[in-house]
Design a protein around this motif. Structure first.
Motif, PDB file in Angstrom:
ATOM      1  N   GLU A  95       0.865  -1.168   0.000  1.00 49.52           N
ATOM      2  CA  GLU A  95       0.000   0.000   0.000  1.00 49.52           C
ATOM      3  C   GLU A  95       0.907   1.224   0.000  1.00 49.52           C
ATOM      4  OE1 GLU A  95      -2.936   2.132   3.289  1.00 49.52           O
ATOM      5  OE2 GLU A  95      -2.136   0.142   3.678  1.00 49.52           O
ATOM      6  N   VAL A  96       0.662   2.156  -0.900  1.00 49.30           N
ATOM      7  CA  VAL A  96       1.446   3.391  -0.945  1.00 49.30           C
ATOM      8  C   VAL A  96       0.575   4.527  -0.437  1.00 49.30           C
ATOM      9  CG1 VAL A  96       2.666   5.028  -2.433  1.00 49.30           C
ATOM     10  CG2 VAL A  96       2.831   2.576  -2.892  1.00 49.30           C
ATOM     11  N   THR A  97       1.150   5.327   0.453  1.00 47.57           N
ATOM     12  CA  THR A  97       0.419   6.464   0.991  1.00 47.57           C
ATOM     13  C   THR A  97       1.349   7.661   1.157  1.00 47.57           C
ATOM     14  OG1 THR A  97      -0.994   7.262   2.798  1.00 47.57           O
ATOM     15  CG2 THR A  97       0.772   5.736   3.404  1.00 47.57           C
ATOM     16  N   LEU A  98       0.757   8.812   1.078  1.00 45.89           N
ATOM     17  CA  LEU A  98       1.454  10.068   1.355  1.00 45.89           C
ATOM     18  C   LEU A  98       0.868  10.718   2.606  1.00 45.89           C
ATOM     19  CD1 LEU A  98       1.473  11.544  -2.276  1.00 45.89           C
ATOM     20  CD2 LEU A  98       3.310  10.293  -1.146  1.00 45.89           C
ATOM     21  N   ALA A  99      -0.006   9.998   3.320  1.00 41.80           N
ATOM     22  CA  ALA A  99      -0.694  10.544   4.488  1.00 41.80           C
ATOM     23  C   ALA A  99       0.321  11.076   5.498  1.00 41.80           C
ATOM     24  CB  ALA A  99      -1.579   9.483   5.122  1.00 41.80           C
ATOM     25  N   PRO A 100       0.267  12.369   5.796  1.00 48.36           N
ATOM     26  CA  PRO A 100       1.282  12.984   6.666  1.00 48.36           C
ATOM     27  C   PRO A 100       1.433  12.306   8.027  1.00 48.36           C
ATOM     28  CG  PRO A 100      -0.038  14.676   5.604  1.00 48.36           C
ATOM     29  CD  PRO A 100      -0.697  13.358   5.290  1.00 48.36           C
ATOM     30  N   GLN A 101       0.340  11.906   8.661  1.00 46.91           N
ATOM     31  CA  GLN A 101       0.437  11.290   9.985  1.00 46.91           C
ATOM     32  C   GLN A 101       1.173   9.952   9.910  1.00 46.91           C
ATOM     33  OE1 GLN A 101      -3.305  10.794  11.985  1.00 46.91           O
ATOM     34  NE2 GLN A 101      -2.332  10.310  13.932  1.00 46.91           N
ATOM     35  N   ALA A 102       0.861   9.141   8.906  1.00 49.43           N
ATOM     36  CA  ALA A 102       1.536   7.843   8.752  1.00 49.43           C
ATOM     37  C   ALA A 102       3.003   8.041   8.400  1.00 49.43           C
ATOM     38  CB  ALA A 102       0.833   7.009   7.676  1.00 49.43           C
ATOM     39  N   VAL A 103       3.286   8.958   7.499  1.00 50.82           N
ATOM     40  CA  VAL A 103       4.667   9.244   7.113  1.00 50.82           C
ATOM     41  C   VAL A 103       5.462   9.722   8.317  1.00 50.82           C
ATOM     42  CG1 VAL A 103       6.111  10.820   5.753  1.00 50.82           C
ATOM     43  CG2 VAL A 103       4.172   9.648   4.677  1.00 50.82           C
ATOM     44  N   SER A 104       4.893  10.622   9.107  1.00 49.82           N
ATOM     45  CA  SER A 104       5.580  11.155  10.278  1.00 49.82           C
ATOM     46  C   SER A 104       5.866  10.055  11.310  1.00 49.82           C
ATOM     47  CB  SER A 104       4.733  12.265  10.901  1.00 49.82           C
ATOM     48  OG  SER A 104       5.346  12.759  12.065  1.00 49.82           O
ATOM     49  N   LEU A 105       4.869   9.209  11.592  1.00 51.38           N
ATOM     50  CA  LEU A 105       5.074   8.116  12.549  1.00 51.38           C
ATOM     51  C   LEU A 105       6.184   7.187  12.067  1.00 51.38           C
ATOM     52  CD1 LEU A 105       4.390   6.307  14.985  1.00 51.38           C
ATOM     53  CD2 LEU A 105       2.751   5.144  13.485  1.00 51.38           C
ATOM     54  N   CYS A 106       6.141   6.812  10.790  1.00 54.47           N
ATOM     55  CA  CYS A 106       7.139   5.870  10.272  1.00 54.47           C
ATOM     56  C   CYS A 106       8.527   6.483  10.241  1.00 54.47           C
ATOM     57  CB  CYS A 106       6.705   5.351   8.905  1.00 54.47           C
ATOM     58  SG  CYS A 106       5.260   4.257   9.026  1.00 54.47           S
ATOM     59  N   ALA A 107       8.623   7.744   9.893  1.00 55.98           N
ATOM     60  CA  ALA A 107       9.930   8.415   9.884  1.00 55.98           C
ATOM     61  C   ALA A 107      10.518   8.471  11.292  1.00 55.98           C
ATOM     62  CB  ALA A 107       9.801   9.824   9.307  1.00 55.98           C
ATOM     63  N   SER A 108       9.710   8.858  12.267  1.00 54.50           N
ATOM     64  CA  SER A 108      10.238   8.963  13.627  1.00 54.50           C
ATOM     65  C   SER A 108      10.529   7.582  14.204  1.00 54.50           C
ATOM     66  CB  SER A 108       9.287   9.755  14.531  1.00 54.50           C
ATOM     67  OG  SER A 108       8.059   9.077  14.689  1.00 54.50           O
ATOM     68  N   ALA A 109       9.705   6.590  13.881  1.00 55.43           N
ATOM     69  CA  ALA A 109       9.958   5.227  14.353  1.00 55.43           C
ATOM     70  C   ALA A 109      11.270   4.705  13.784  1.00 55.43           C
ATOM     71  CB  ALA A 109       8.802   4.301  13.961  1.00 55.43           C
ATOM     72  N   PHE A 110      11.463   4.899  12.490  1.00 57.43           N
ATOM     73  CA  PHE A 110      12.693   4.407  11.883  1.00 57.43           C
ATOM     74  C   PHE A 110      13.913   5.041  12.545  1.00 57.43           C
ATOM     75  CE2 PHE A 110      16.311   4.261   9.186  1.00 57.43           C
ATOM     76  CZ  PHE A 110      16.295   2.963   8.725  1.00 57.43           C
ATOM     77  N   GLU A 111      13.901   6.345  12.698  1.00 54.65           N
ATOM     78  CA  GLU A 111      15.065   7.028  13.261  1.00 54.65           C
ATOM     79  C   GLU A 111      15.314   6.613  14.713  1.00 54.65           C
ATOM     80  OE1 GLU A 111      17.277   8.308  11.473  1.00 54.65           O
ATOM     81  OE2 GLU A 111      16.158   8.666   9.635  1.00 54.65           O
ATOM     82  N   ALA A 112      14.245   6.369  15.474  1.00 60.71           N
ATOM     83  CA  ALA A 112      14.414   5.914  16.854  1.00 60.71           C
ATOM     84  C   ALA A 112      15.040   4.521  16.889  1.00 60.71           C
ATOM     85  CB  ALA A 112      13.066   5.918  17.576  1.00 60.71           C
ATOM     86  N   VAL A 113      14.585   3.650  16.011  1.00 61.65           N
ATOM     87  CA  VAL A 113      15.160   2.298  15.928  1.00 61.65           C
ATOM     88  C   VAL A 113      16.610   2.390  15.472  1.00 61.65           C
ATOM     89  CG1 VAL A 113      15.063   0.101  14.674  1.00 61.65           C
ATOM     90  CG2 VAL A 113      12.954   1.133  15.558  1.00 61.65           C
TER      91      VAL A 113
END
Length: 172
Positions: free
Chosen positions: A141-159
């Protein structure tokens, strides 16, 4: 209506970064590479021609363009057979120019993580992988939804900040 871009399309058009977060302990357990590994066959890192693939070629082309390609894996310990397989063949990812890090689930308890594995391309295109309970690929599934993008970006960087580089990580 135009179809959603594939991961390959996104990587070919990527201009800055491609981040991949994996959180499962097994994927597509009928994968011929995994079955071959289970039967005792191992790749010789020095014989690149025997294990190089179109996927690795695409990643190499992407990293050669200066794109930051990073993969973080959150895993259970002791590791599953599939994770042992992935760990052993990660030299392929490294050879293609990817950076790979590992984080045990035990060290991720206080991190806000999304419900699915994903690729985040250039901080804006989020490609979410959906798998069955057995680890078989279902769809993307491809999305540009800002909330999902923001969560995934911050999750990745934290990991990423907490994870151990592949060359230093030892499985238990």
């Amino acid at each position: 209506m135009a179809s959603a871009p594939t991961l390959e399309d996104l990587l070919r058009n990527c201009t800055r970064s491609a981040l991949h977060l994996e959180m499962r302990d097994g994927y597509m357990r009928d994968d011929p590479l995994f079955l071959r590994w289970l039967s005792g066959q191992r790749d010789d890192p020095a014989d690149q021609a025997s294990w190089w693939s179109p996927w690795l070629q695409l990643i190499e082309e992407t990293t050669t363009r200066g794109i930051d390609v990073r993969r973080a894996r959150i895993i259970s310990e002791p590791a599953s057979e599939y994770i042992r397989f992935e760990h052993e063949i990660t030299f392929r990812n490294i050879a293609s120019g990817e950076q790979v890090r590992w984080l045990p689930h035990r060290q991720a308890t206080d991190l806000a993580l999304p419900g699915n594995d994903f690729w985040l391309i250039d901080g804006q295109h989020l490609l979410v992988h959906h798998f069955s309970g057995e680890g078989d690929f279902v769809d993307d599934e491809v999305t540009l939804a800002p909330q999902a993008v923001s969560l995934c970006a911050s999750a990745f960087e934290a990991v990423w900040a907490r994870a151990v580089p592949h060359q230093e990580f030892r499985l238990t």
